[in-house]
Design a protein around this motif. Structure first.
Motif, mmCIF file in Angstrom:
data_model
loop_
_atom_site.group_PDB
_atom_site.id
_atom_site.type_symbol
_atom_site.label_atom_id
_atom_site.label_comp_id
_atom_site.label_asym_id
_atom_site.label_seq_id
_atom_site.Cartn_x
_atom_site.Cartn_y
_atom_site.Cartn_z
ATOM 1 N N LYS A 225 7.968 -8.554 -7.018
ATOM 2 C CA LYS A 225 9.252 -8.829 -6.228
ATOM 3 C C LYS A 225 9.393 -8.009 -5.091
ATOM 4 O O LYS A 225 9.854 -8.661 -4.003
ATOM 5 C CB LYS A 225 10.561 -8.804 -7.277
ATOM 6 N N TRP A 226 9.197 -6.835 -5.107
ATOM 7 C CA TRP A 226 9.251 -5.840 -4.083
ATOM 8 C C TRP A 226 8.343 -5.883 -3.137
ATOM 9 O O TRP A 226 8.413 -5.791 -1.707
ATOM 10 C CB TRP A 226 9.239 -4.439 -4.602
ATOM 11 N N ALA A 227 6.972 -6.277 -3.271
ATOM 12 C CA ALA A 227 6.036 -6.706 -2.531
ATOM 13 C C ALA A 227 6.233 -8.262 -1.769
ATOM 14 O O ALA A 227 5.872 -8.058 -0.462
ATOM 15 C CB ALA A 227 4.542 -6.861 -3.085
ATOM 16 N N GLY A 228 6.969 -8.996 -2.536
ATOM 17 C CA GLY A 228 7.367 -10.296 -1.652
ATOM 18 C C GLY A 228 8.372 -9.966 -0.597
ATOM 19 O O GLY A 228 8.745 -10.489 0.337
ATOM 20 N N TYR A 229 9.497 -9.046 -0.900
ATOM 21 C CA TYR A 229 10.380 -8.508 -0.048
ATOM 22 C C TYR A 229 9.899 -8.010 1.120
ATOM 23 O O TYR A 229 10.251 -8.213 2.412
ATOM 24 C CB TYR A 229 11.446 -7.641 -0.871
ATOM 25 N N LEU A 230 8.834 -7.003 0.898
ATOM 26 C CA LEU A 230 8.250 -6.523 2.098
ATOM 27 C C LEU A 230 7.345 -7.407 2.914
ATOM 28 O O LEU A 230 7.506 -7.295 4.376
ATOM 29 C CB LEU A 230 7.204 -5.387 1.737
ATOM 30 N N LEU A 231 6.875 -8.431 2.529
ATOM 31 C CA LEU A 231 6.301 -9.500 3.223
ATOM 32 C C LEU A 231 7.369 -10.283 4.214
ATOM 33 O O LEU A 231 6.888 -10.625 5.236
ATOM 34 C CB LEU A 231 5.787 -10.539 2.178
ATOM 35 N N ARG A 232 8.505 -10.560 3.616
ATOM 36 C CA ARG A 232 9.556 -10.914 4.382
ATOM 37 C C ARG A 232 10.086 -10.142 5.722
ATOM 38 O O ARG A 232 10.529 -10.617 6.601
ATOM 39 C CB ARG A 232 10.551 -11.774 3.719
ATOM 40 N N HIS A 233 10.265 -8.930 5.084
ATOM 41 C CA HIS A 233 11.161 -8.016 5.862
ATOM 42 C C HIS A 233 10.394 -6.907 6.304
ATOM 43 O O HIS A 233 10.754 -5.707 7.171
ATOM 44 C CB HIS A 233 12.281 -7.479 4.830
ATOM 45 N N GLY A 234 9.361 -6.349 5.899
ATOM 46 C CA GLY A 234 8.798 -5.240 6.549
ATOM 47 C C GLY A 234 7.983 -5.074 7.866
ATOM 48 O O GLY A 234 7.680 -4.046 8.466
ATOM 49 N N VAL A 235 7.631 -6.495 8.350
ATOM 50 C CA VAL A 235 6.951 -6.332 9.573
ATOM 51 C C VAL A 235 7.751 -5.522 10.665
ATOM 52 O O VAL A 235 7.116 -4.924 11.674
ATOM 53 C CB VAL A 235 6.288 -7.830 9.904
ATOM 54 N N ASP A 236 8.608 -5.859 10.694
ATOM 55 C CA ASP A 236 9.782 -5.539 11.730
ATOM 56 C C ASP A 236 11.211 -5.266 11.249
ATOM 57 O O ASP A 236 12.099 -6.027 11.144
ATOM 58 C CB ASP A 236 9.919 -6.382 12.978
ATOM 59 N N PRO A 237 11.377 -4.035 10.276
ATOM 60 C CA PRO A 237 12.613 -3.932 9.598
ATOM 61 C C PRO A 237 13.712 -3.961 10.287
ATOM 62 O O PRO A 237 14.071 -3.569 11.343
ATOM 63 C CB PRO A 237 12.384 -2.200 9.376
ATOM 64 N N GLU A 238 14.880 -4.572 9.794
ATOM 65 C CA GLU A 238 16.131 -4.765 10.580
ATOM 66 C C GLU A 238 16.941 -3.219 10.190
ATOM 67 O O GLU A 238 16.493 -2.404 9.976
ATOM 68 C CB GLU A 238 16.969 -5.921 9.502
ATOM 69 N N ASN A 239 18.206 -3.435 10.997
ATOM 70 C CA ASN A 239 19.030 -2.347 11.124
ATOM 71 C C ASN A 239 19.108 -1.799 9.716
ATOM 72 O O ASN A 239 19.918 -2.606 9.084
ATOM 73 C CB ASN A 239 20.208 -2.601 11.712
ATOM 74 N N GLN A 240 18.780 -0.473 9.280
ATOM 75 C CA GLN A 240 18.933 -0.147 8.171
ATOM 76 C C GLN A 240 18.648 1.287 7.976
ATOM 77 O O GLN A 240 18.205 2.067 8.812
ATOM 78 C CB GLN A 240 18.122 -0.805 7.104
#
Length: 436
Positions: A225-240
């Motif tokens: 699940k966490w790897a899938g999250y990084l696939l979607r959001h890790g390439v250019d992280p949003e403000n966080q």
């Protein structure tokens, strides 16, 4: 006398000038922790029913334990001197005890080992993921089971109904009560890419050090699940937020994207160890595609890489890239990382390199991770010597701080923290324990 201090007076007649005396002091905190509303026993009670009996055992074993400690100390100094120099050995000797001591060792109700950190000097969050991540090199070197024991509370909490998010938690409680995250449950308080990347890299690193992925396999659903999250959001992280949140939130964080890439690369290796070649190939390809994109979008144009993709003229330590070197994954060309490291020479202040261009402070753990990117020992020590000097001359006489000014050597904040286990990462690289 109504204070929290006790005076102890012991009269010992000296028969010779070289006489040695062993004095043992101990305290009993009754129970170890509250673990998801269940009190846990202290680990030492497995060996002794009372504290008095434990002291008897300790004194009976003193000579053999002292010999083992002396042998360990000699070996640590030899290894660190070979990896860097005697100055690096002194840093590791200074860091070792506090890195271990800020944890509580116990077992859960099923007999599984727990090694719970307390955020000394920076609040009191327990089992904090972005504290375990920097501290793990020490434990990967000497007892990888303790890294598994750090991760276990996070896995348990993340699979419970109490955790509402599709990414990894920040912590498991407020020491000594591990009943759920206390850092804040609002979305703006979360560290989605940070903690997913941390947990995936930790799972991969401990599996490599152990030589098997059985522990990670027990938690495969969450890791996927966490790897899938990084696939979607890790390439250019949003403000966080990330672990370097001293200057607040940051969008398009290049170093945070590096962590996502290494998390995916680590997960690909786990899939390979589990025998799932298809998923291993898919996530490895994704990590390589993201790495190629990162090299292009993070480039400053002079061989260095930015703090954030959209902020020209900036810099930061790219310490998360060290796992590409330790894992042997080859996602980033050696020449590119050497050019980035070469750019750091112009950033050095008298007491080390700043974390990034926003302030003159640094973090000791990340400084040594960054130094481990150096192509040779001489350049590694060029980074380490200012760190040693900072502790040597600092006017802040506190238990080893990890957050200080590179201009004055004064403590900015934090002390006594387990993250100093990160200073051992050069030994981890030298021994090749995490190489796939």
């Amino acid at each position: 006398n109504g204070t929290c201090f006790h005076n102890i007076s012991i009269d010992i007649p000296l028969e010779t000038d070289e006489q040695q005396t062993v004095i043992a002091l101990a305290y009993d905190d009754i129970q170890a922790l509250e673990y998801f509303h269940t009190p846990l026993e202290l680990y030492w009670k497995k060996e002794a029913p009372t504290l008095e009996r434990l002291l008897e055992i300790a004194l009976d074993e003193y000579e053999s334990l002292k010999e083992r400690c002396d042998n360990f100390d000699r070996q640590l100094c030899e290894d660190a001197t070979e990896a860097g120099s005697g100055l690096y050995a002194e840093l590791l000797s200074l860091a070792y005890r506090q890195s271990v001591a800020a944890h509580k060792l116990c077992e859960d109700s099923e007999g599984e080992l727990l090694f719970i950190s307390k955020e000394c000097g920076s609040g009191a969050c327990a089992a904090t993921v972005d504290v375990s991540y920097p501290s793990m090199p020490l434990f990967l070197l000497y007892n990888p089971r303790l890294v598994e024991a750090m991760m276990r509370p996070i896995f348990r909490y993340a699979r419970s109904d109490a955790w509402p998010y599709p990414f990894a938690p920040h912590d498991a409680g407020y020491y000594p009560l591990l009943n759920g995250q206390t850092y804040g449950m609002e979305m703006e308080r979360q560290m989605p890419v940070e903690e997913c990347g941390n947990m995936l890299v930790m799972a991969a690193a401990v599996s490599a050090a152990d030589g098997d992925a059985d522990f990670a396999g027990e938690h495969r659903e969450l890791l996927a699940k966490w790897a899938g999250y990084l696939l979607r959001h890790g390439v250019d992280p949003e403000n966080q937020l990330c672990t370097d949140d001293f200057a607040g939130h940051l969008a398009h964080n290049c170093n945070l994207s590096l962590k996502a890439i290494m998390g995916l690369a680590g997960y690909a290796r786990l899939c390979g160890m589990w025998g799932d070649r298809q998923e291993a190939a898919r996530f490895d390809a994704a990590a390589r595609e993201m790495a190629a994109s990162w090299l292009d979008r993070a480039a400053e144009g002079d061989g260095s890489f930015r703090l954030a993709f959209d902020q020209p003229g900036t810099f930061s330590m790219k310490y998360n890239a060290v796992w590409d070197k330790l894992f042997g994954t080859g996602l980033f060309p050696a020449a590119a990382m050497e050019r980035e490291f070469a750019s750091y020479a112009a950033r050095l202040n008298p007491y080390g390199m700043p974390l990034d261009n926003r302030a003159d402070y640094t973090k000791s753990d990340w400084l040594v991770w960054t130094a481990t990117l150096a192509p040779d020992k001489e350049q590694f020590m060029a980074f380490i010597h200012p760190l040693w000097l900072a502790y040597h001359v600092s006017p802040s006489r506190v238990p080893m701080t990890d957050w200080y000014s590179t201009v004055t050597s004064q403590q900015i904040g934090f002390q006594n923290r387990t993250v100093q286990g990160g200073l051992f990462i050069k030994l981890l690289e030298q021994k090749g324990l995490c190489r796939f």
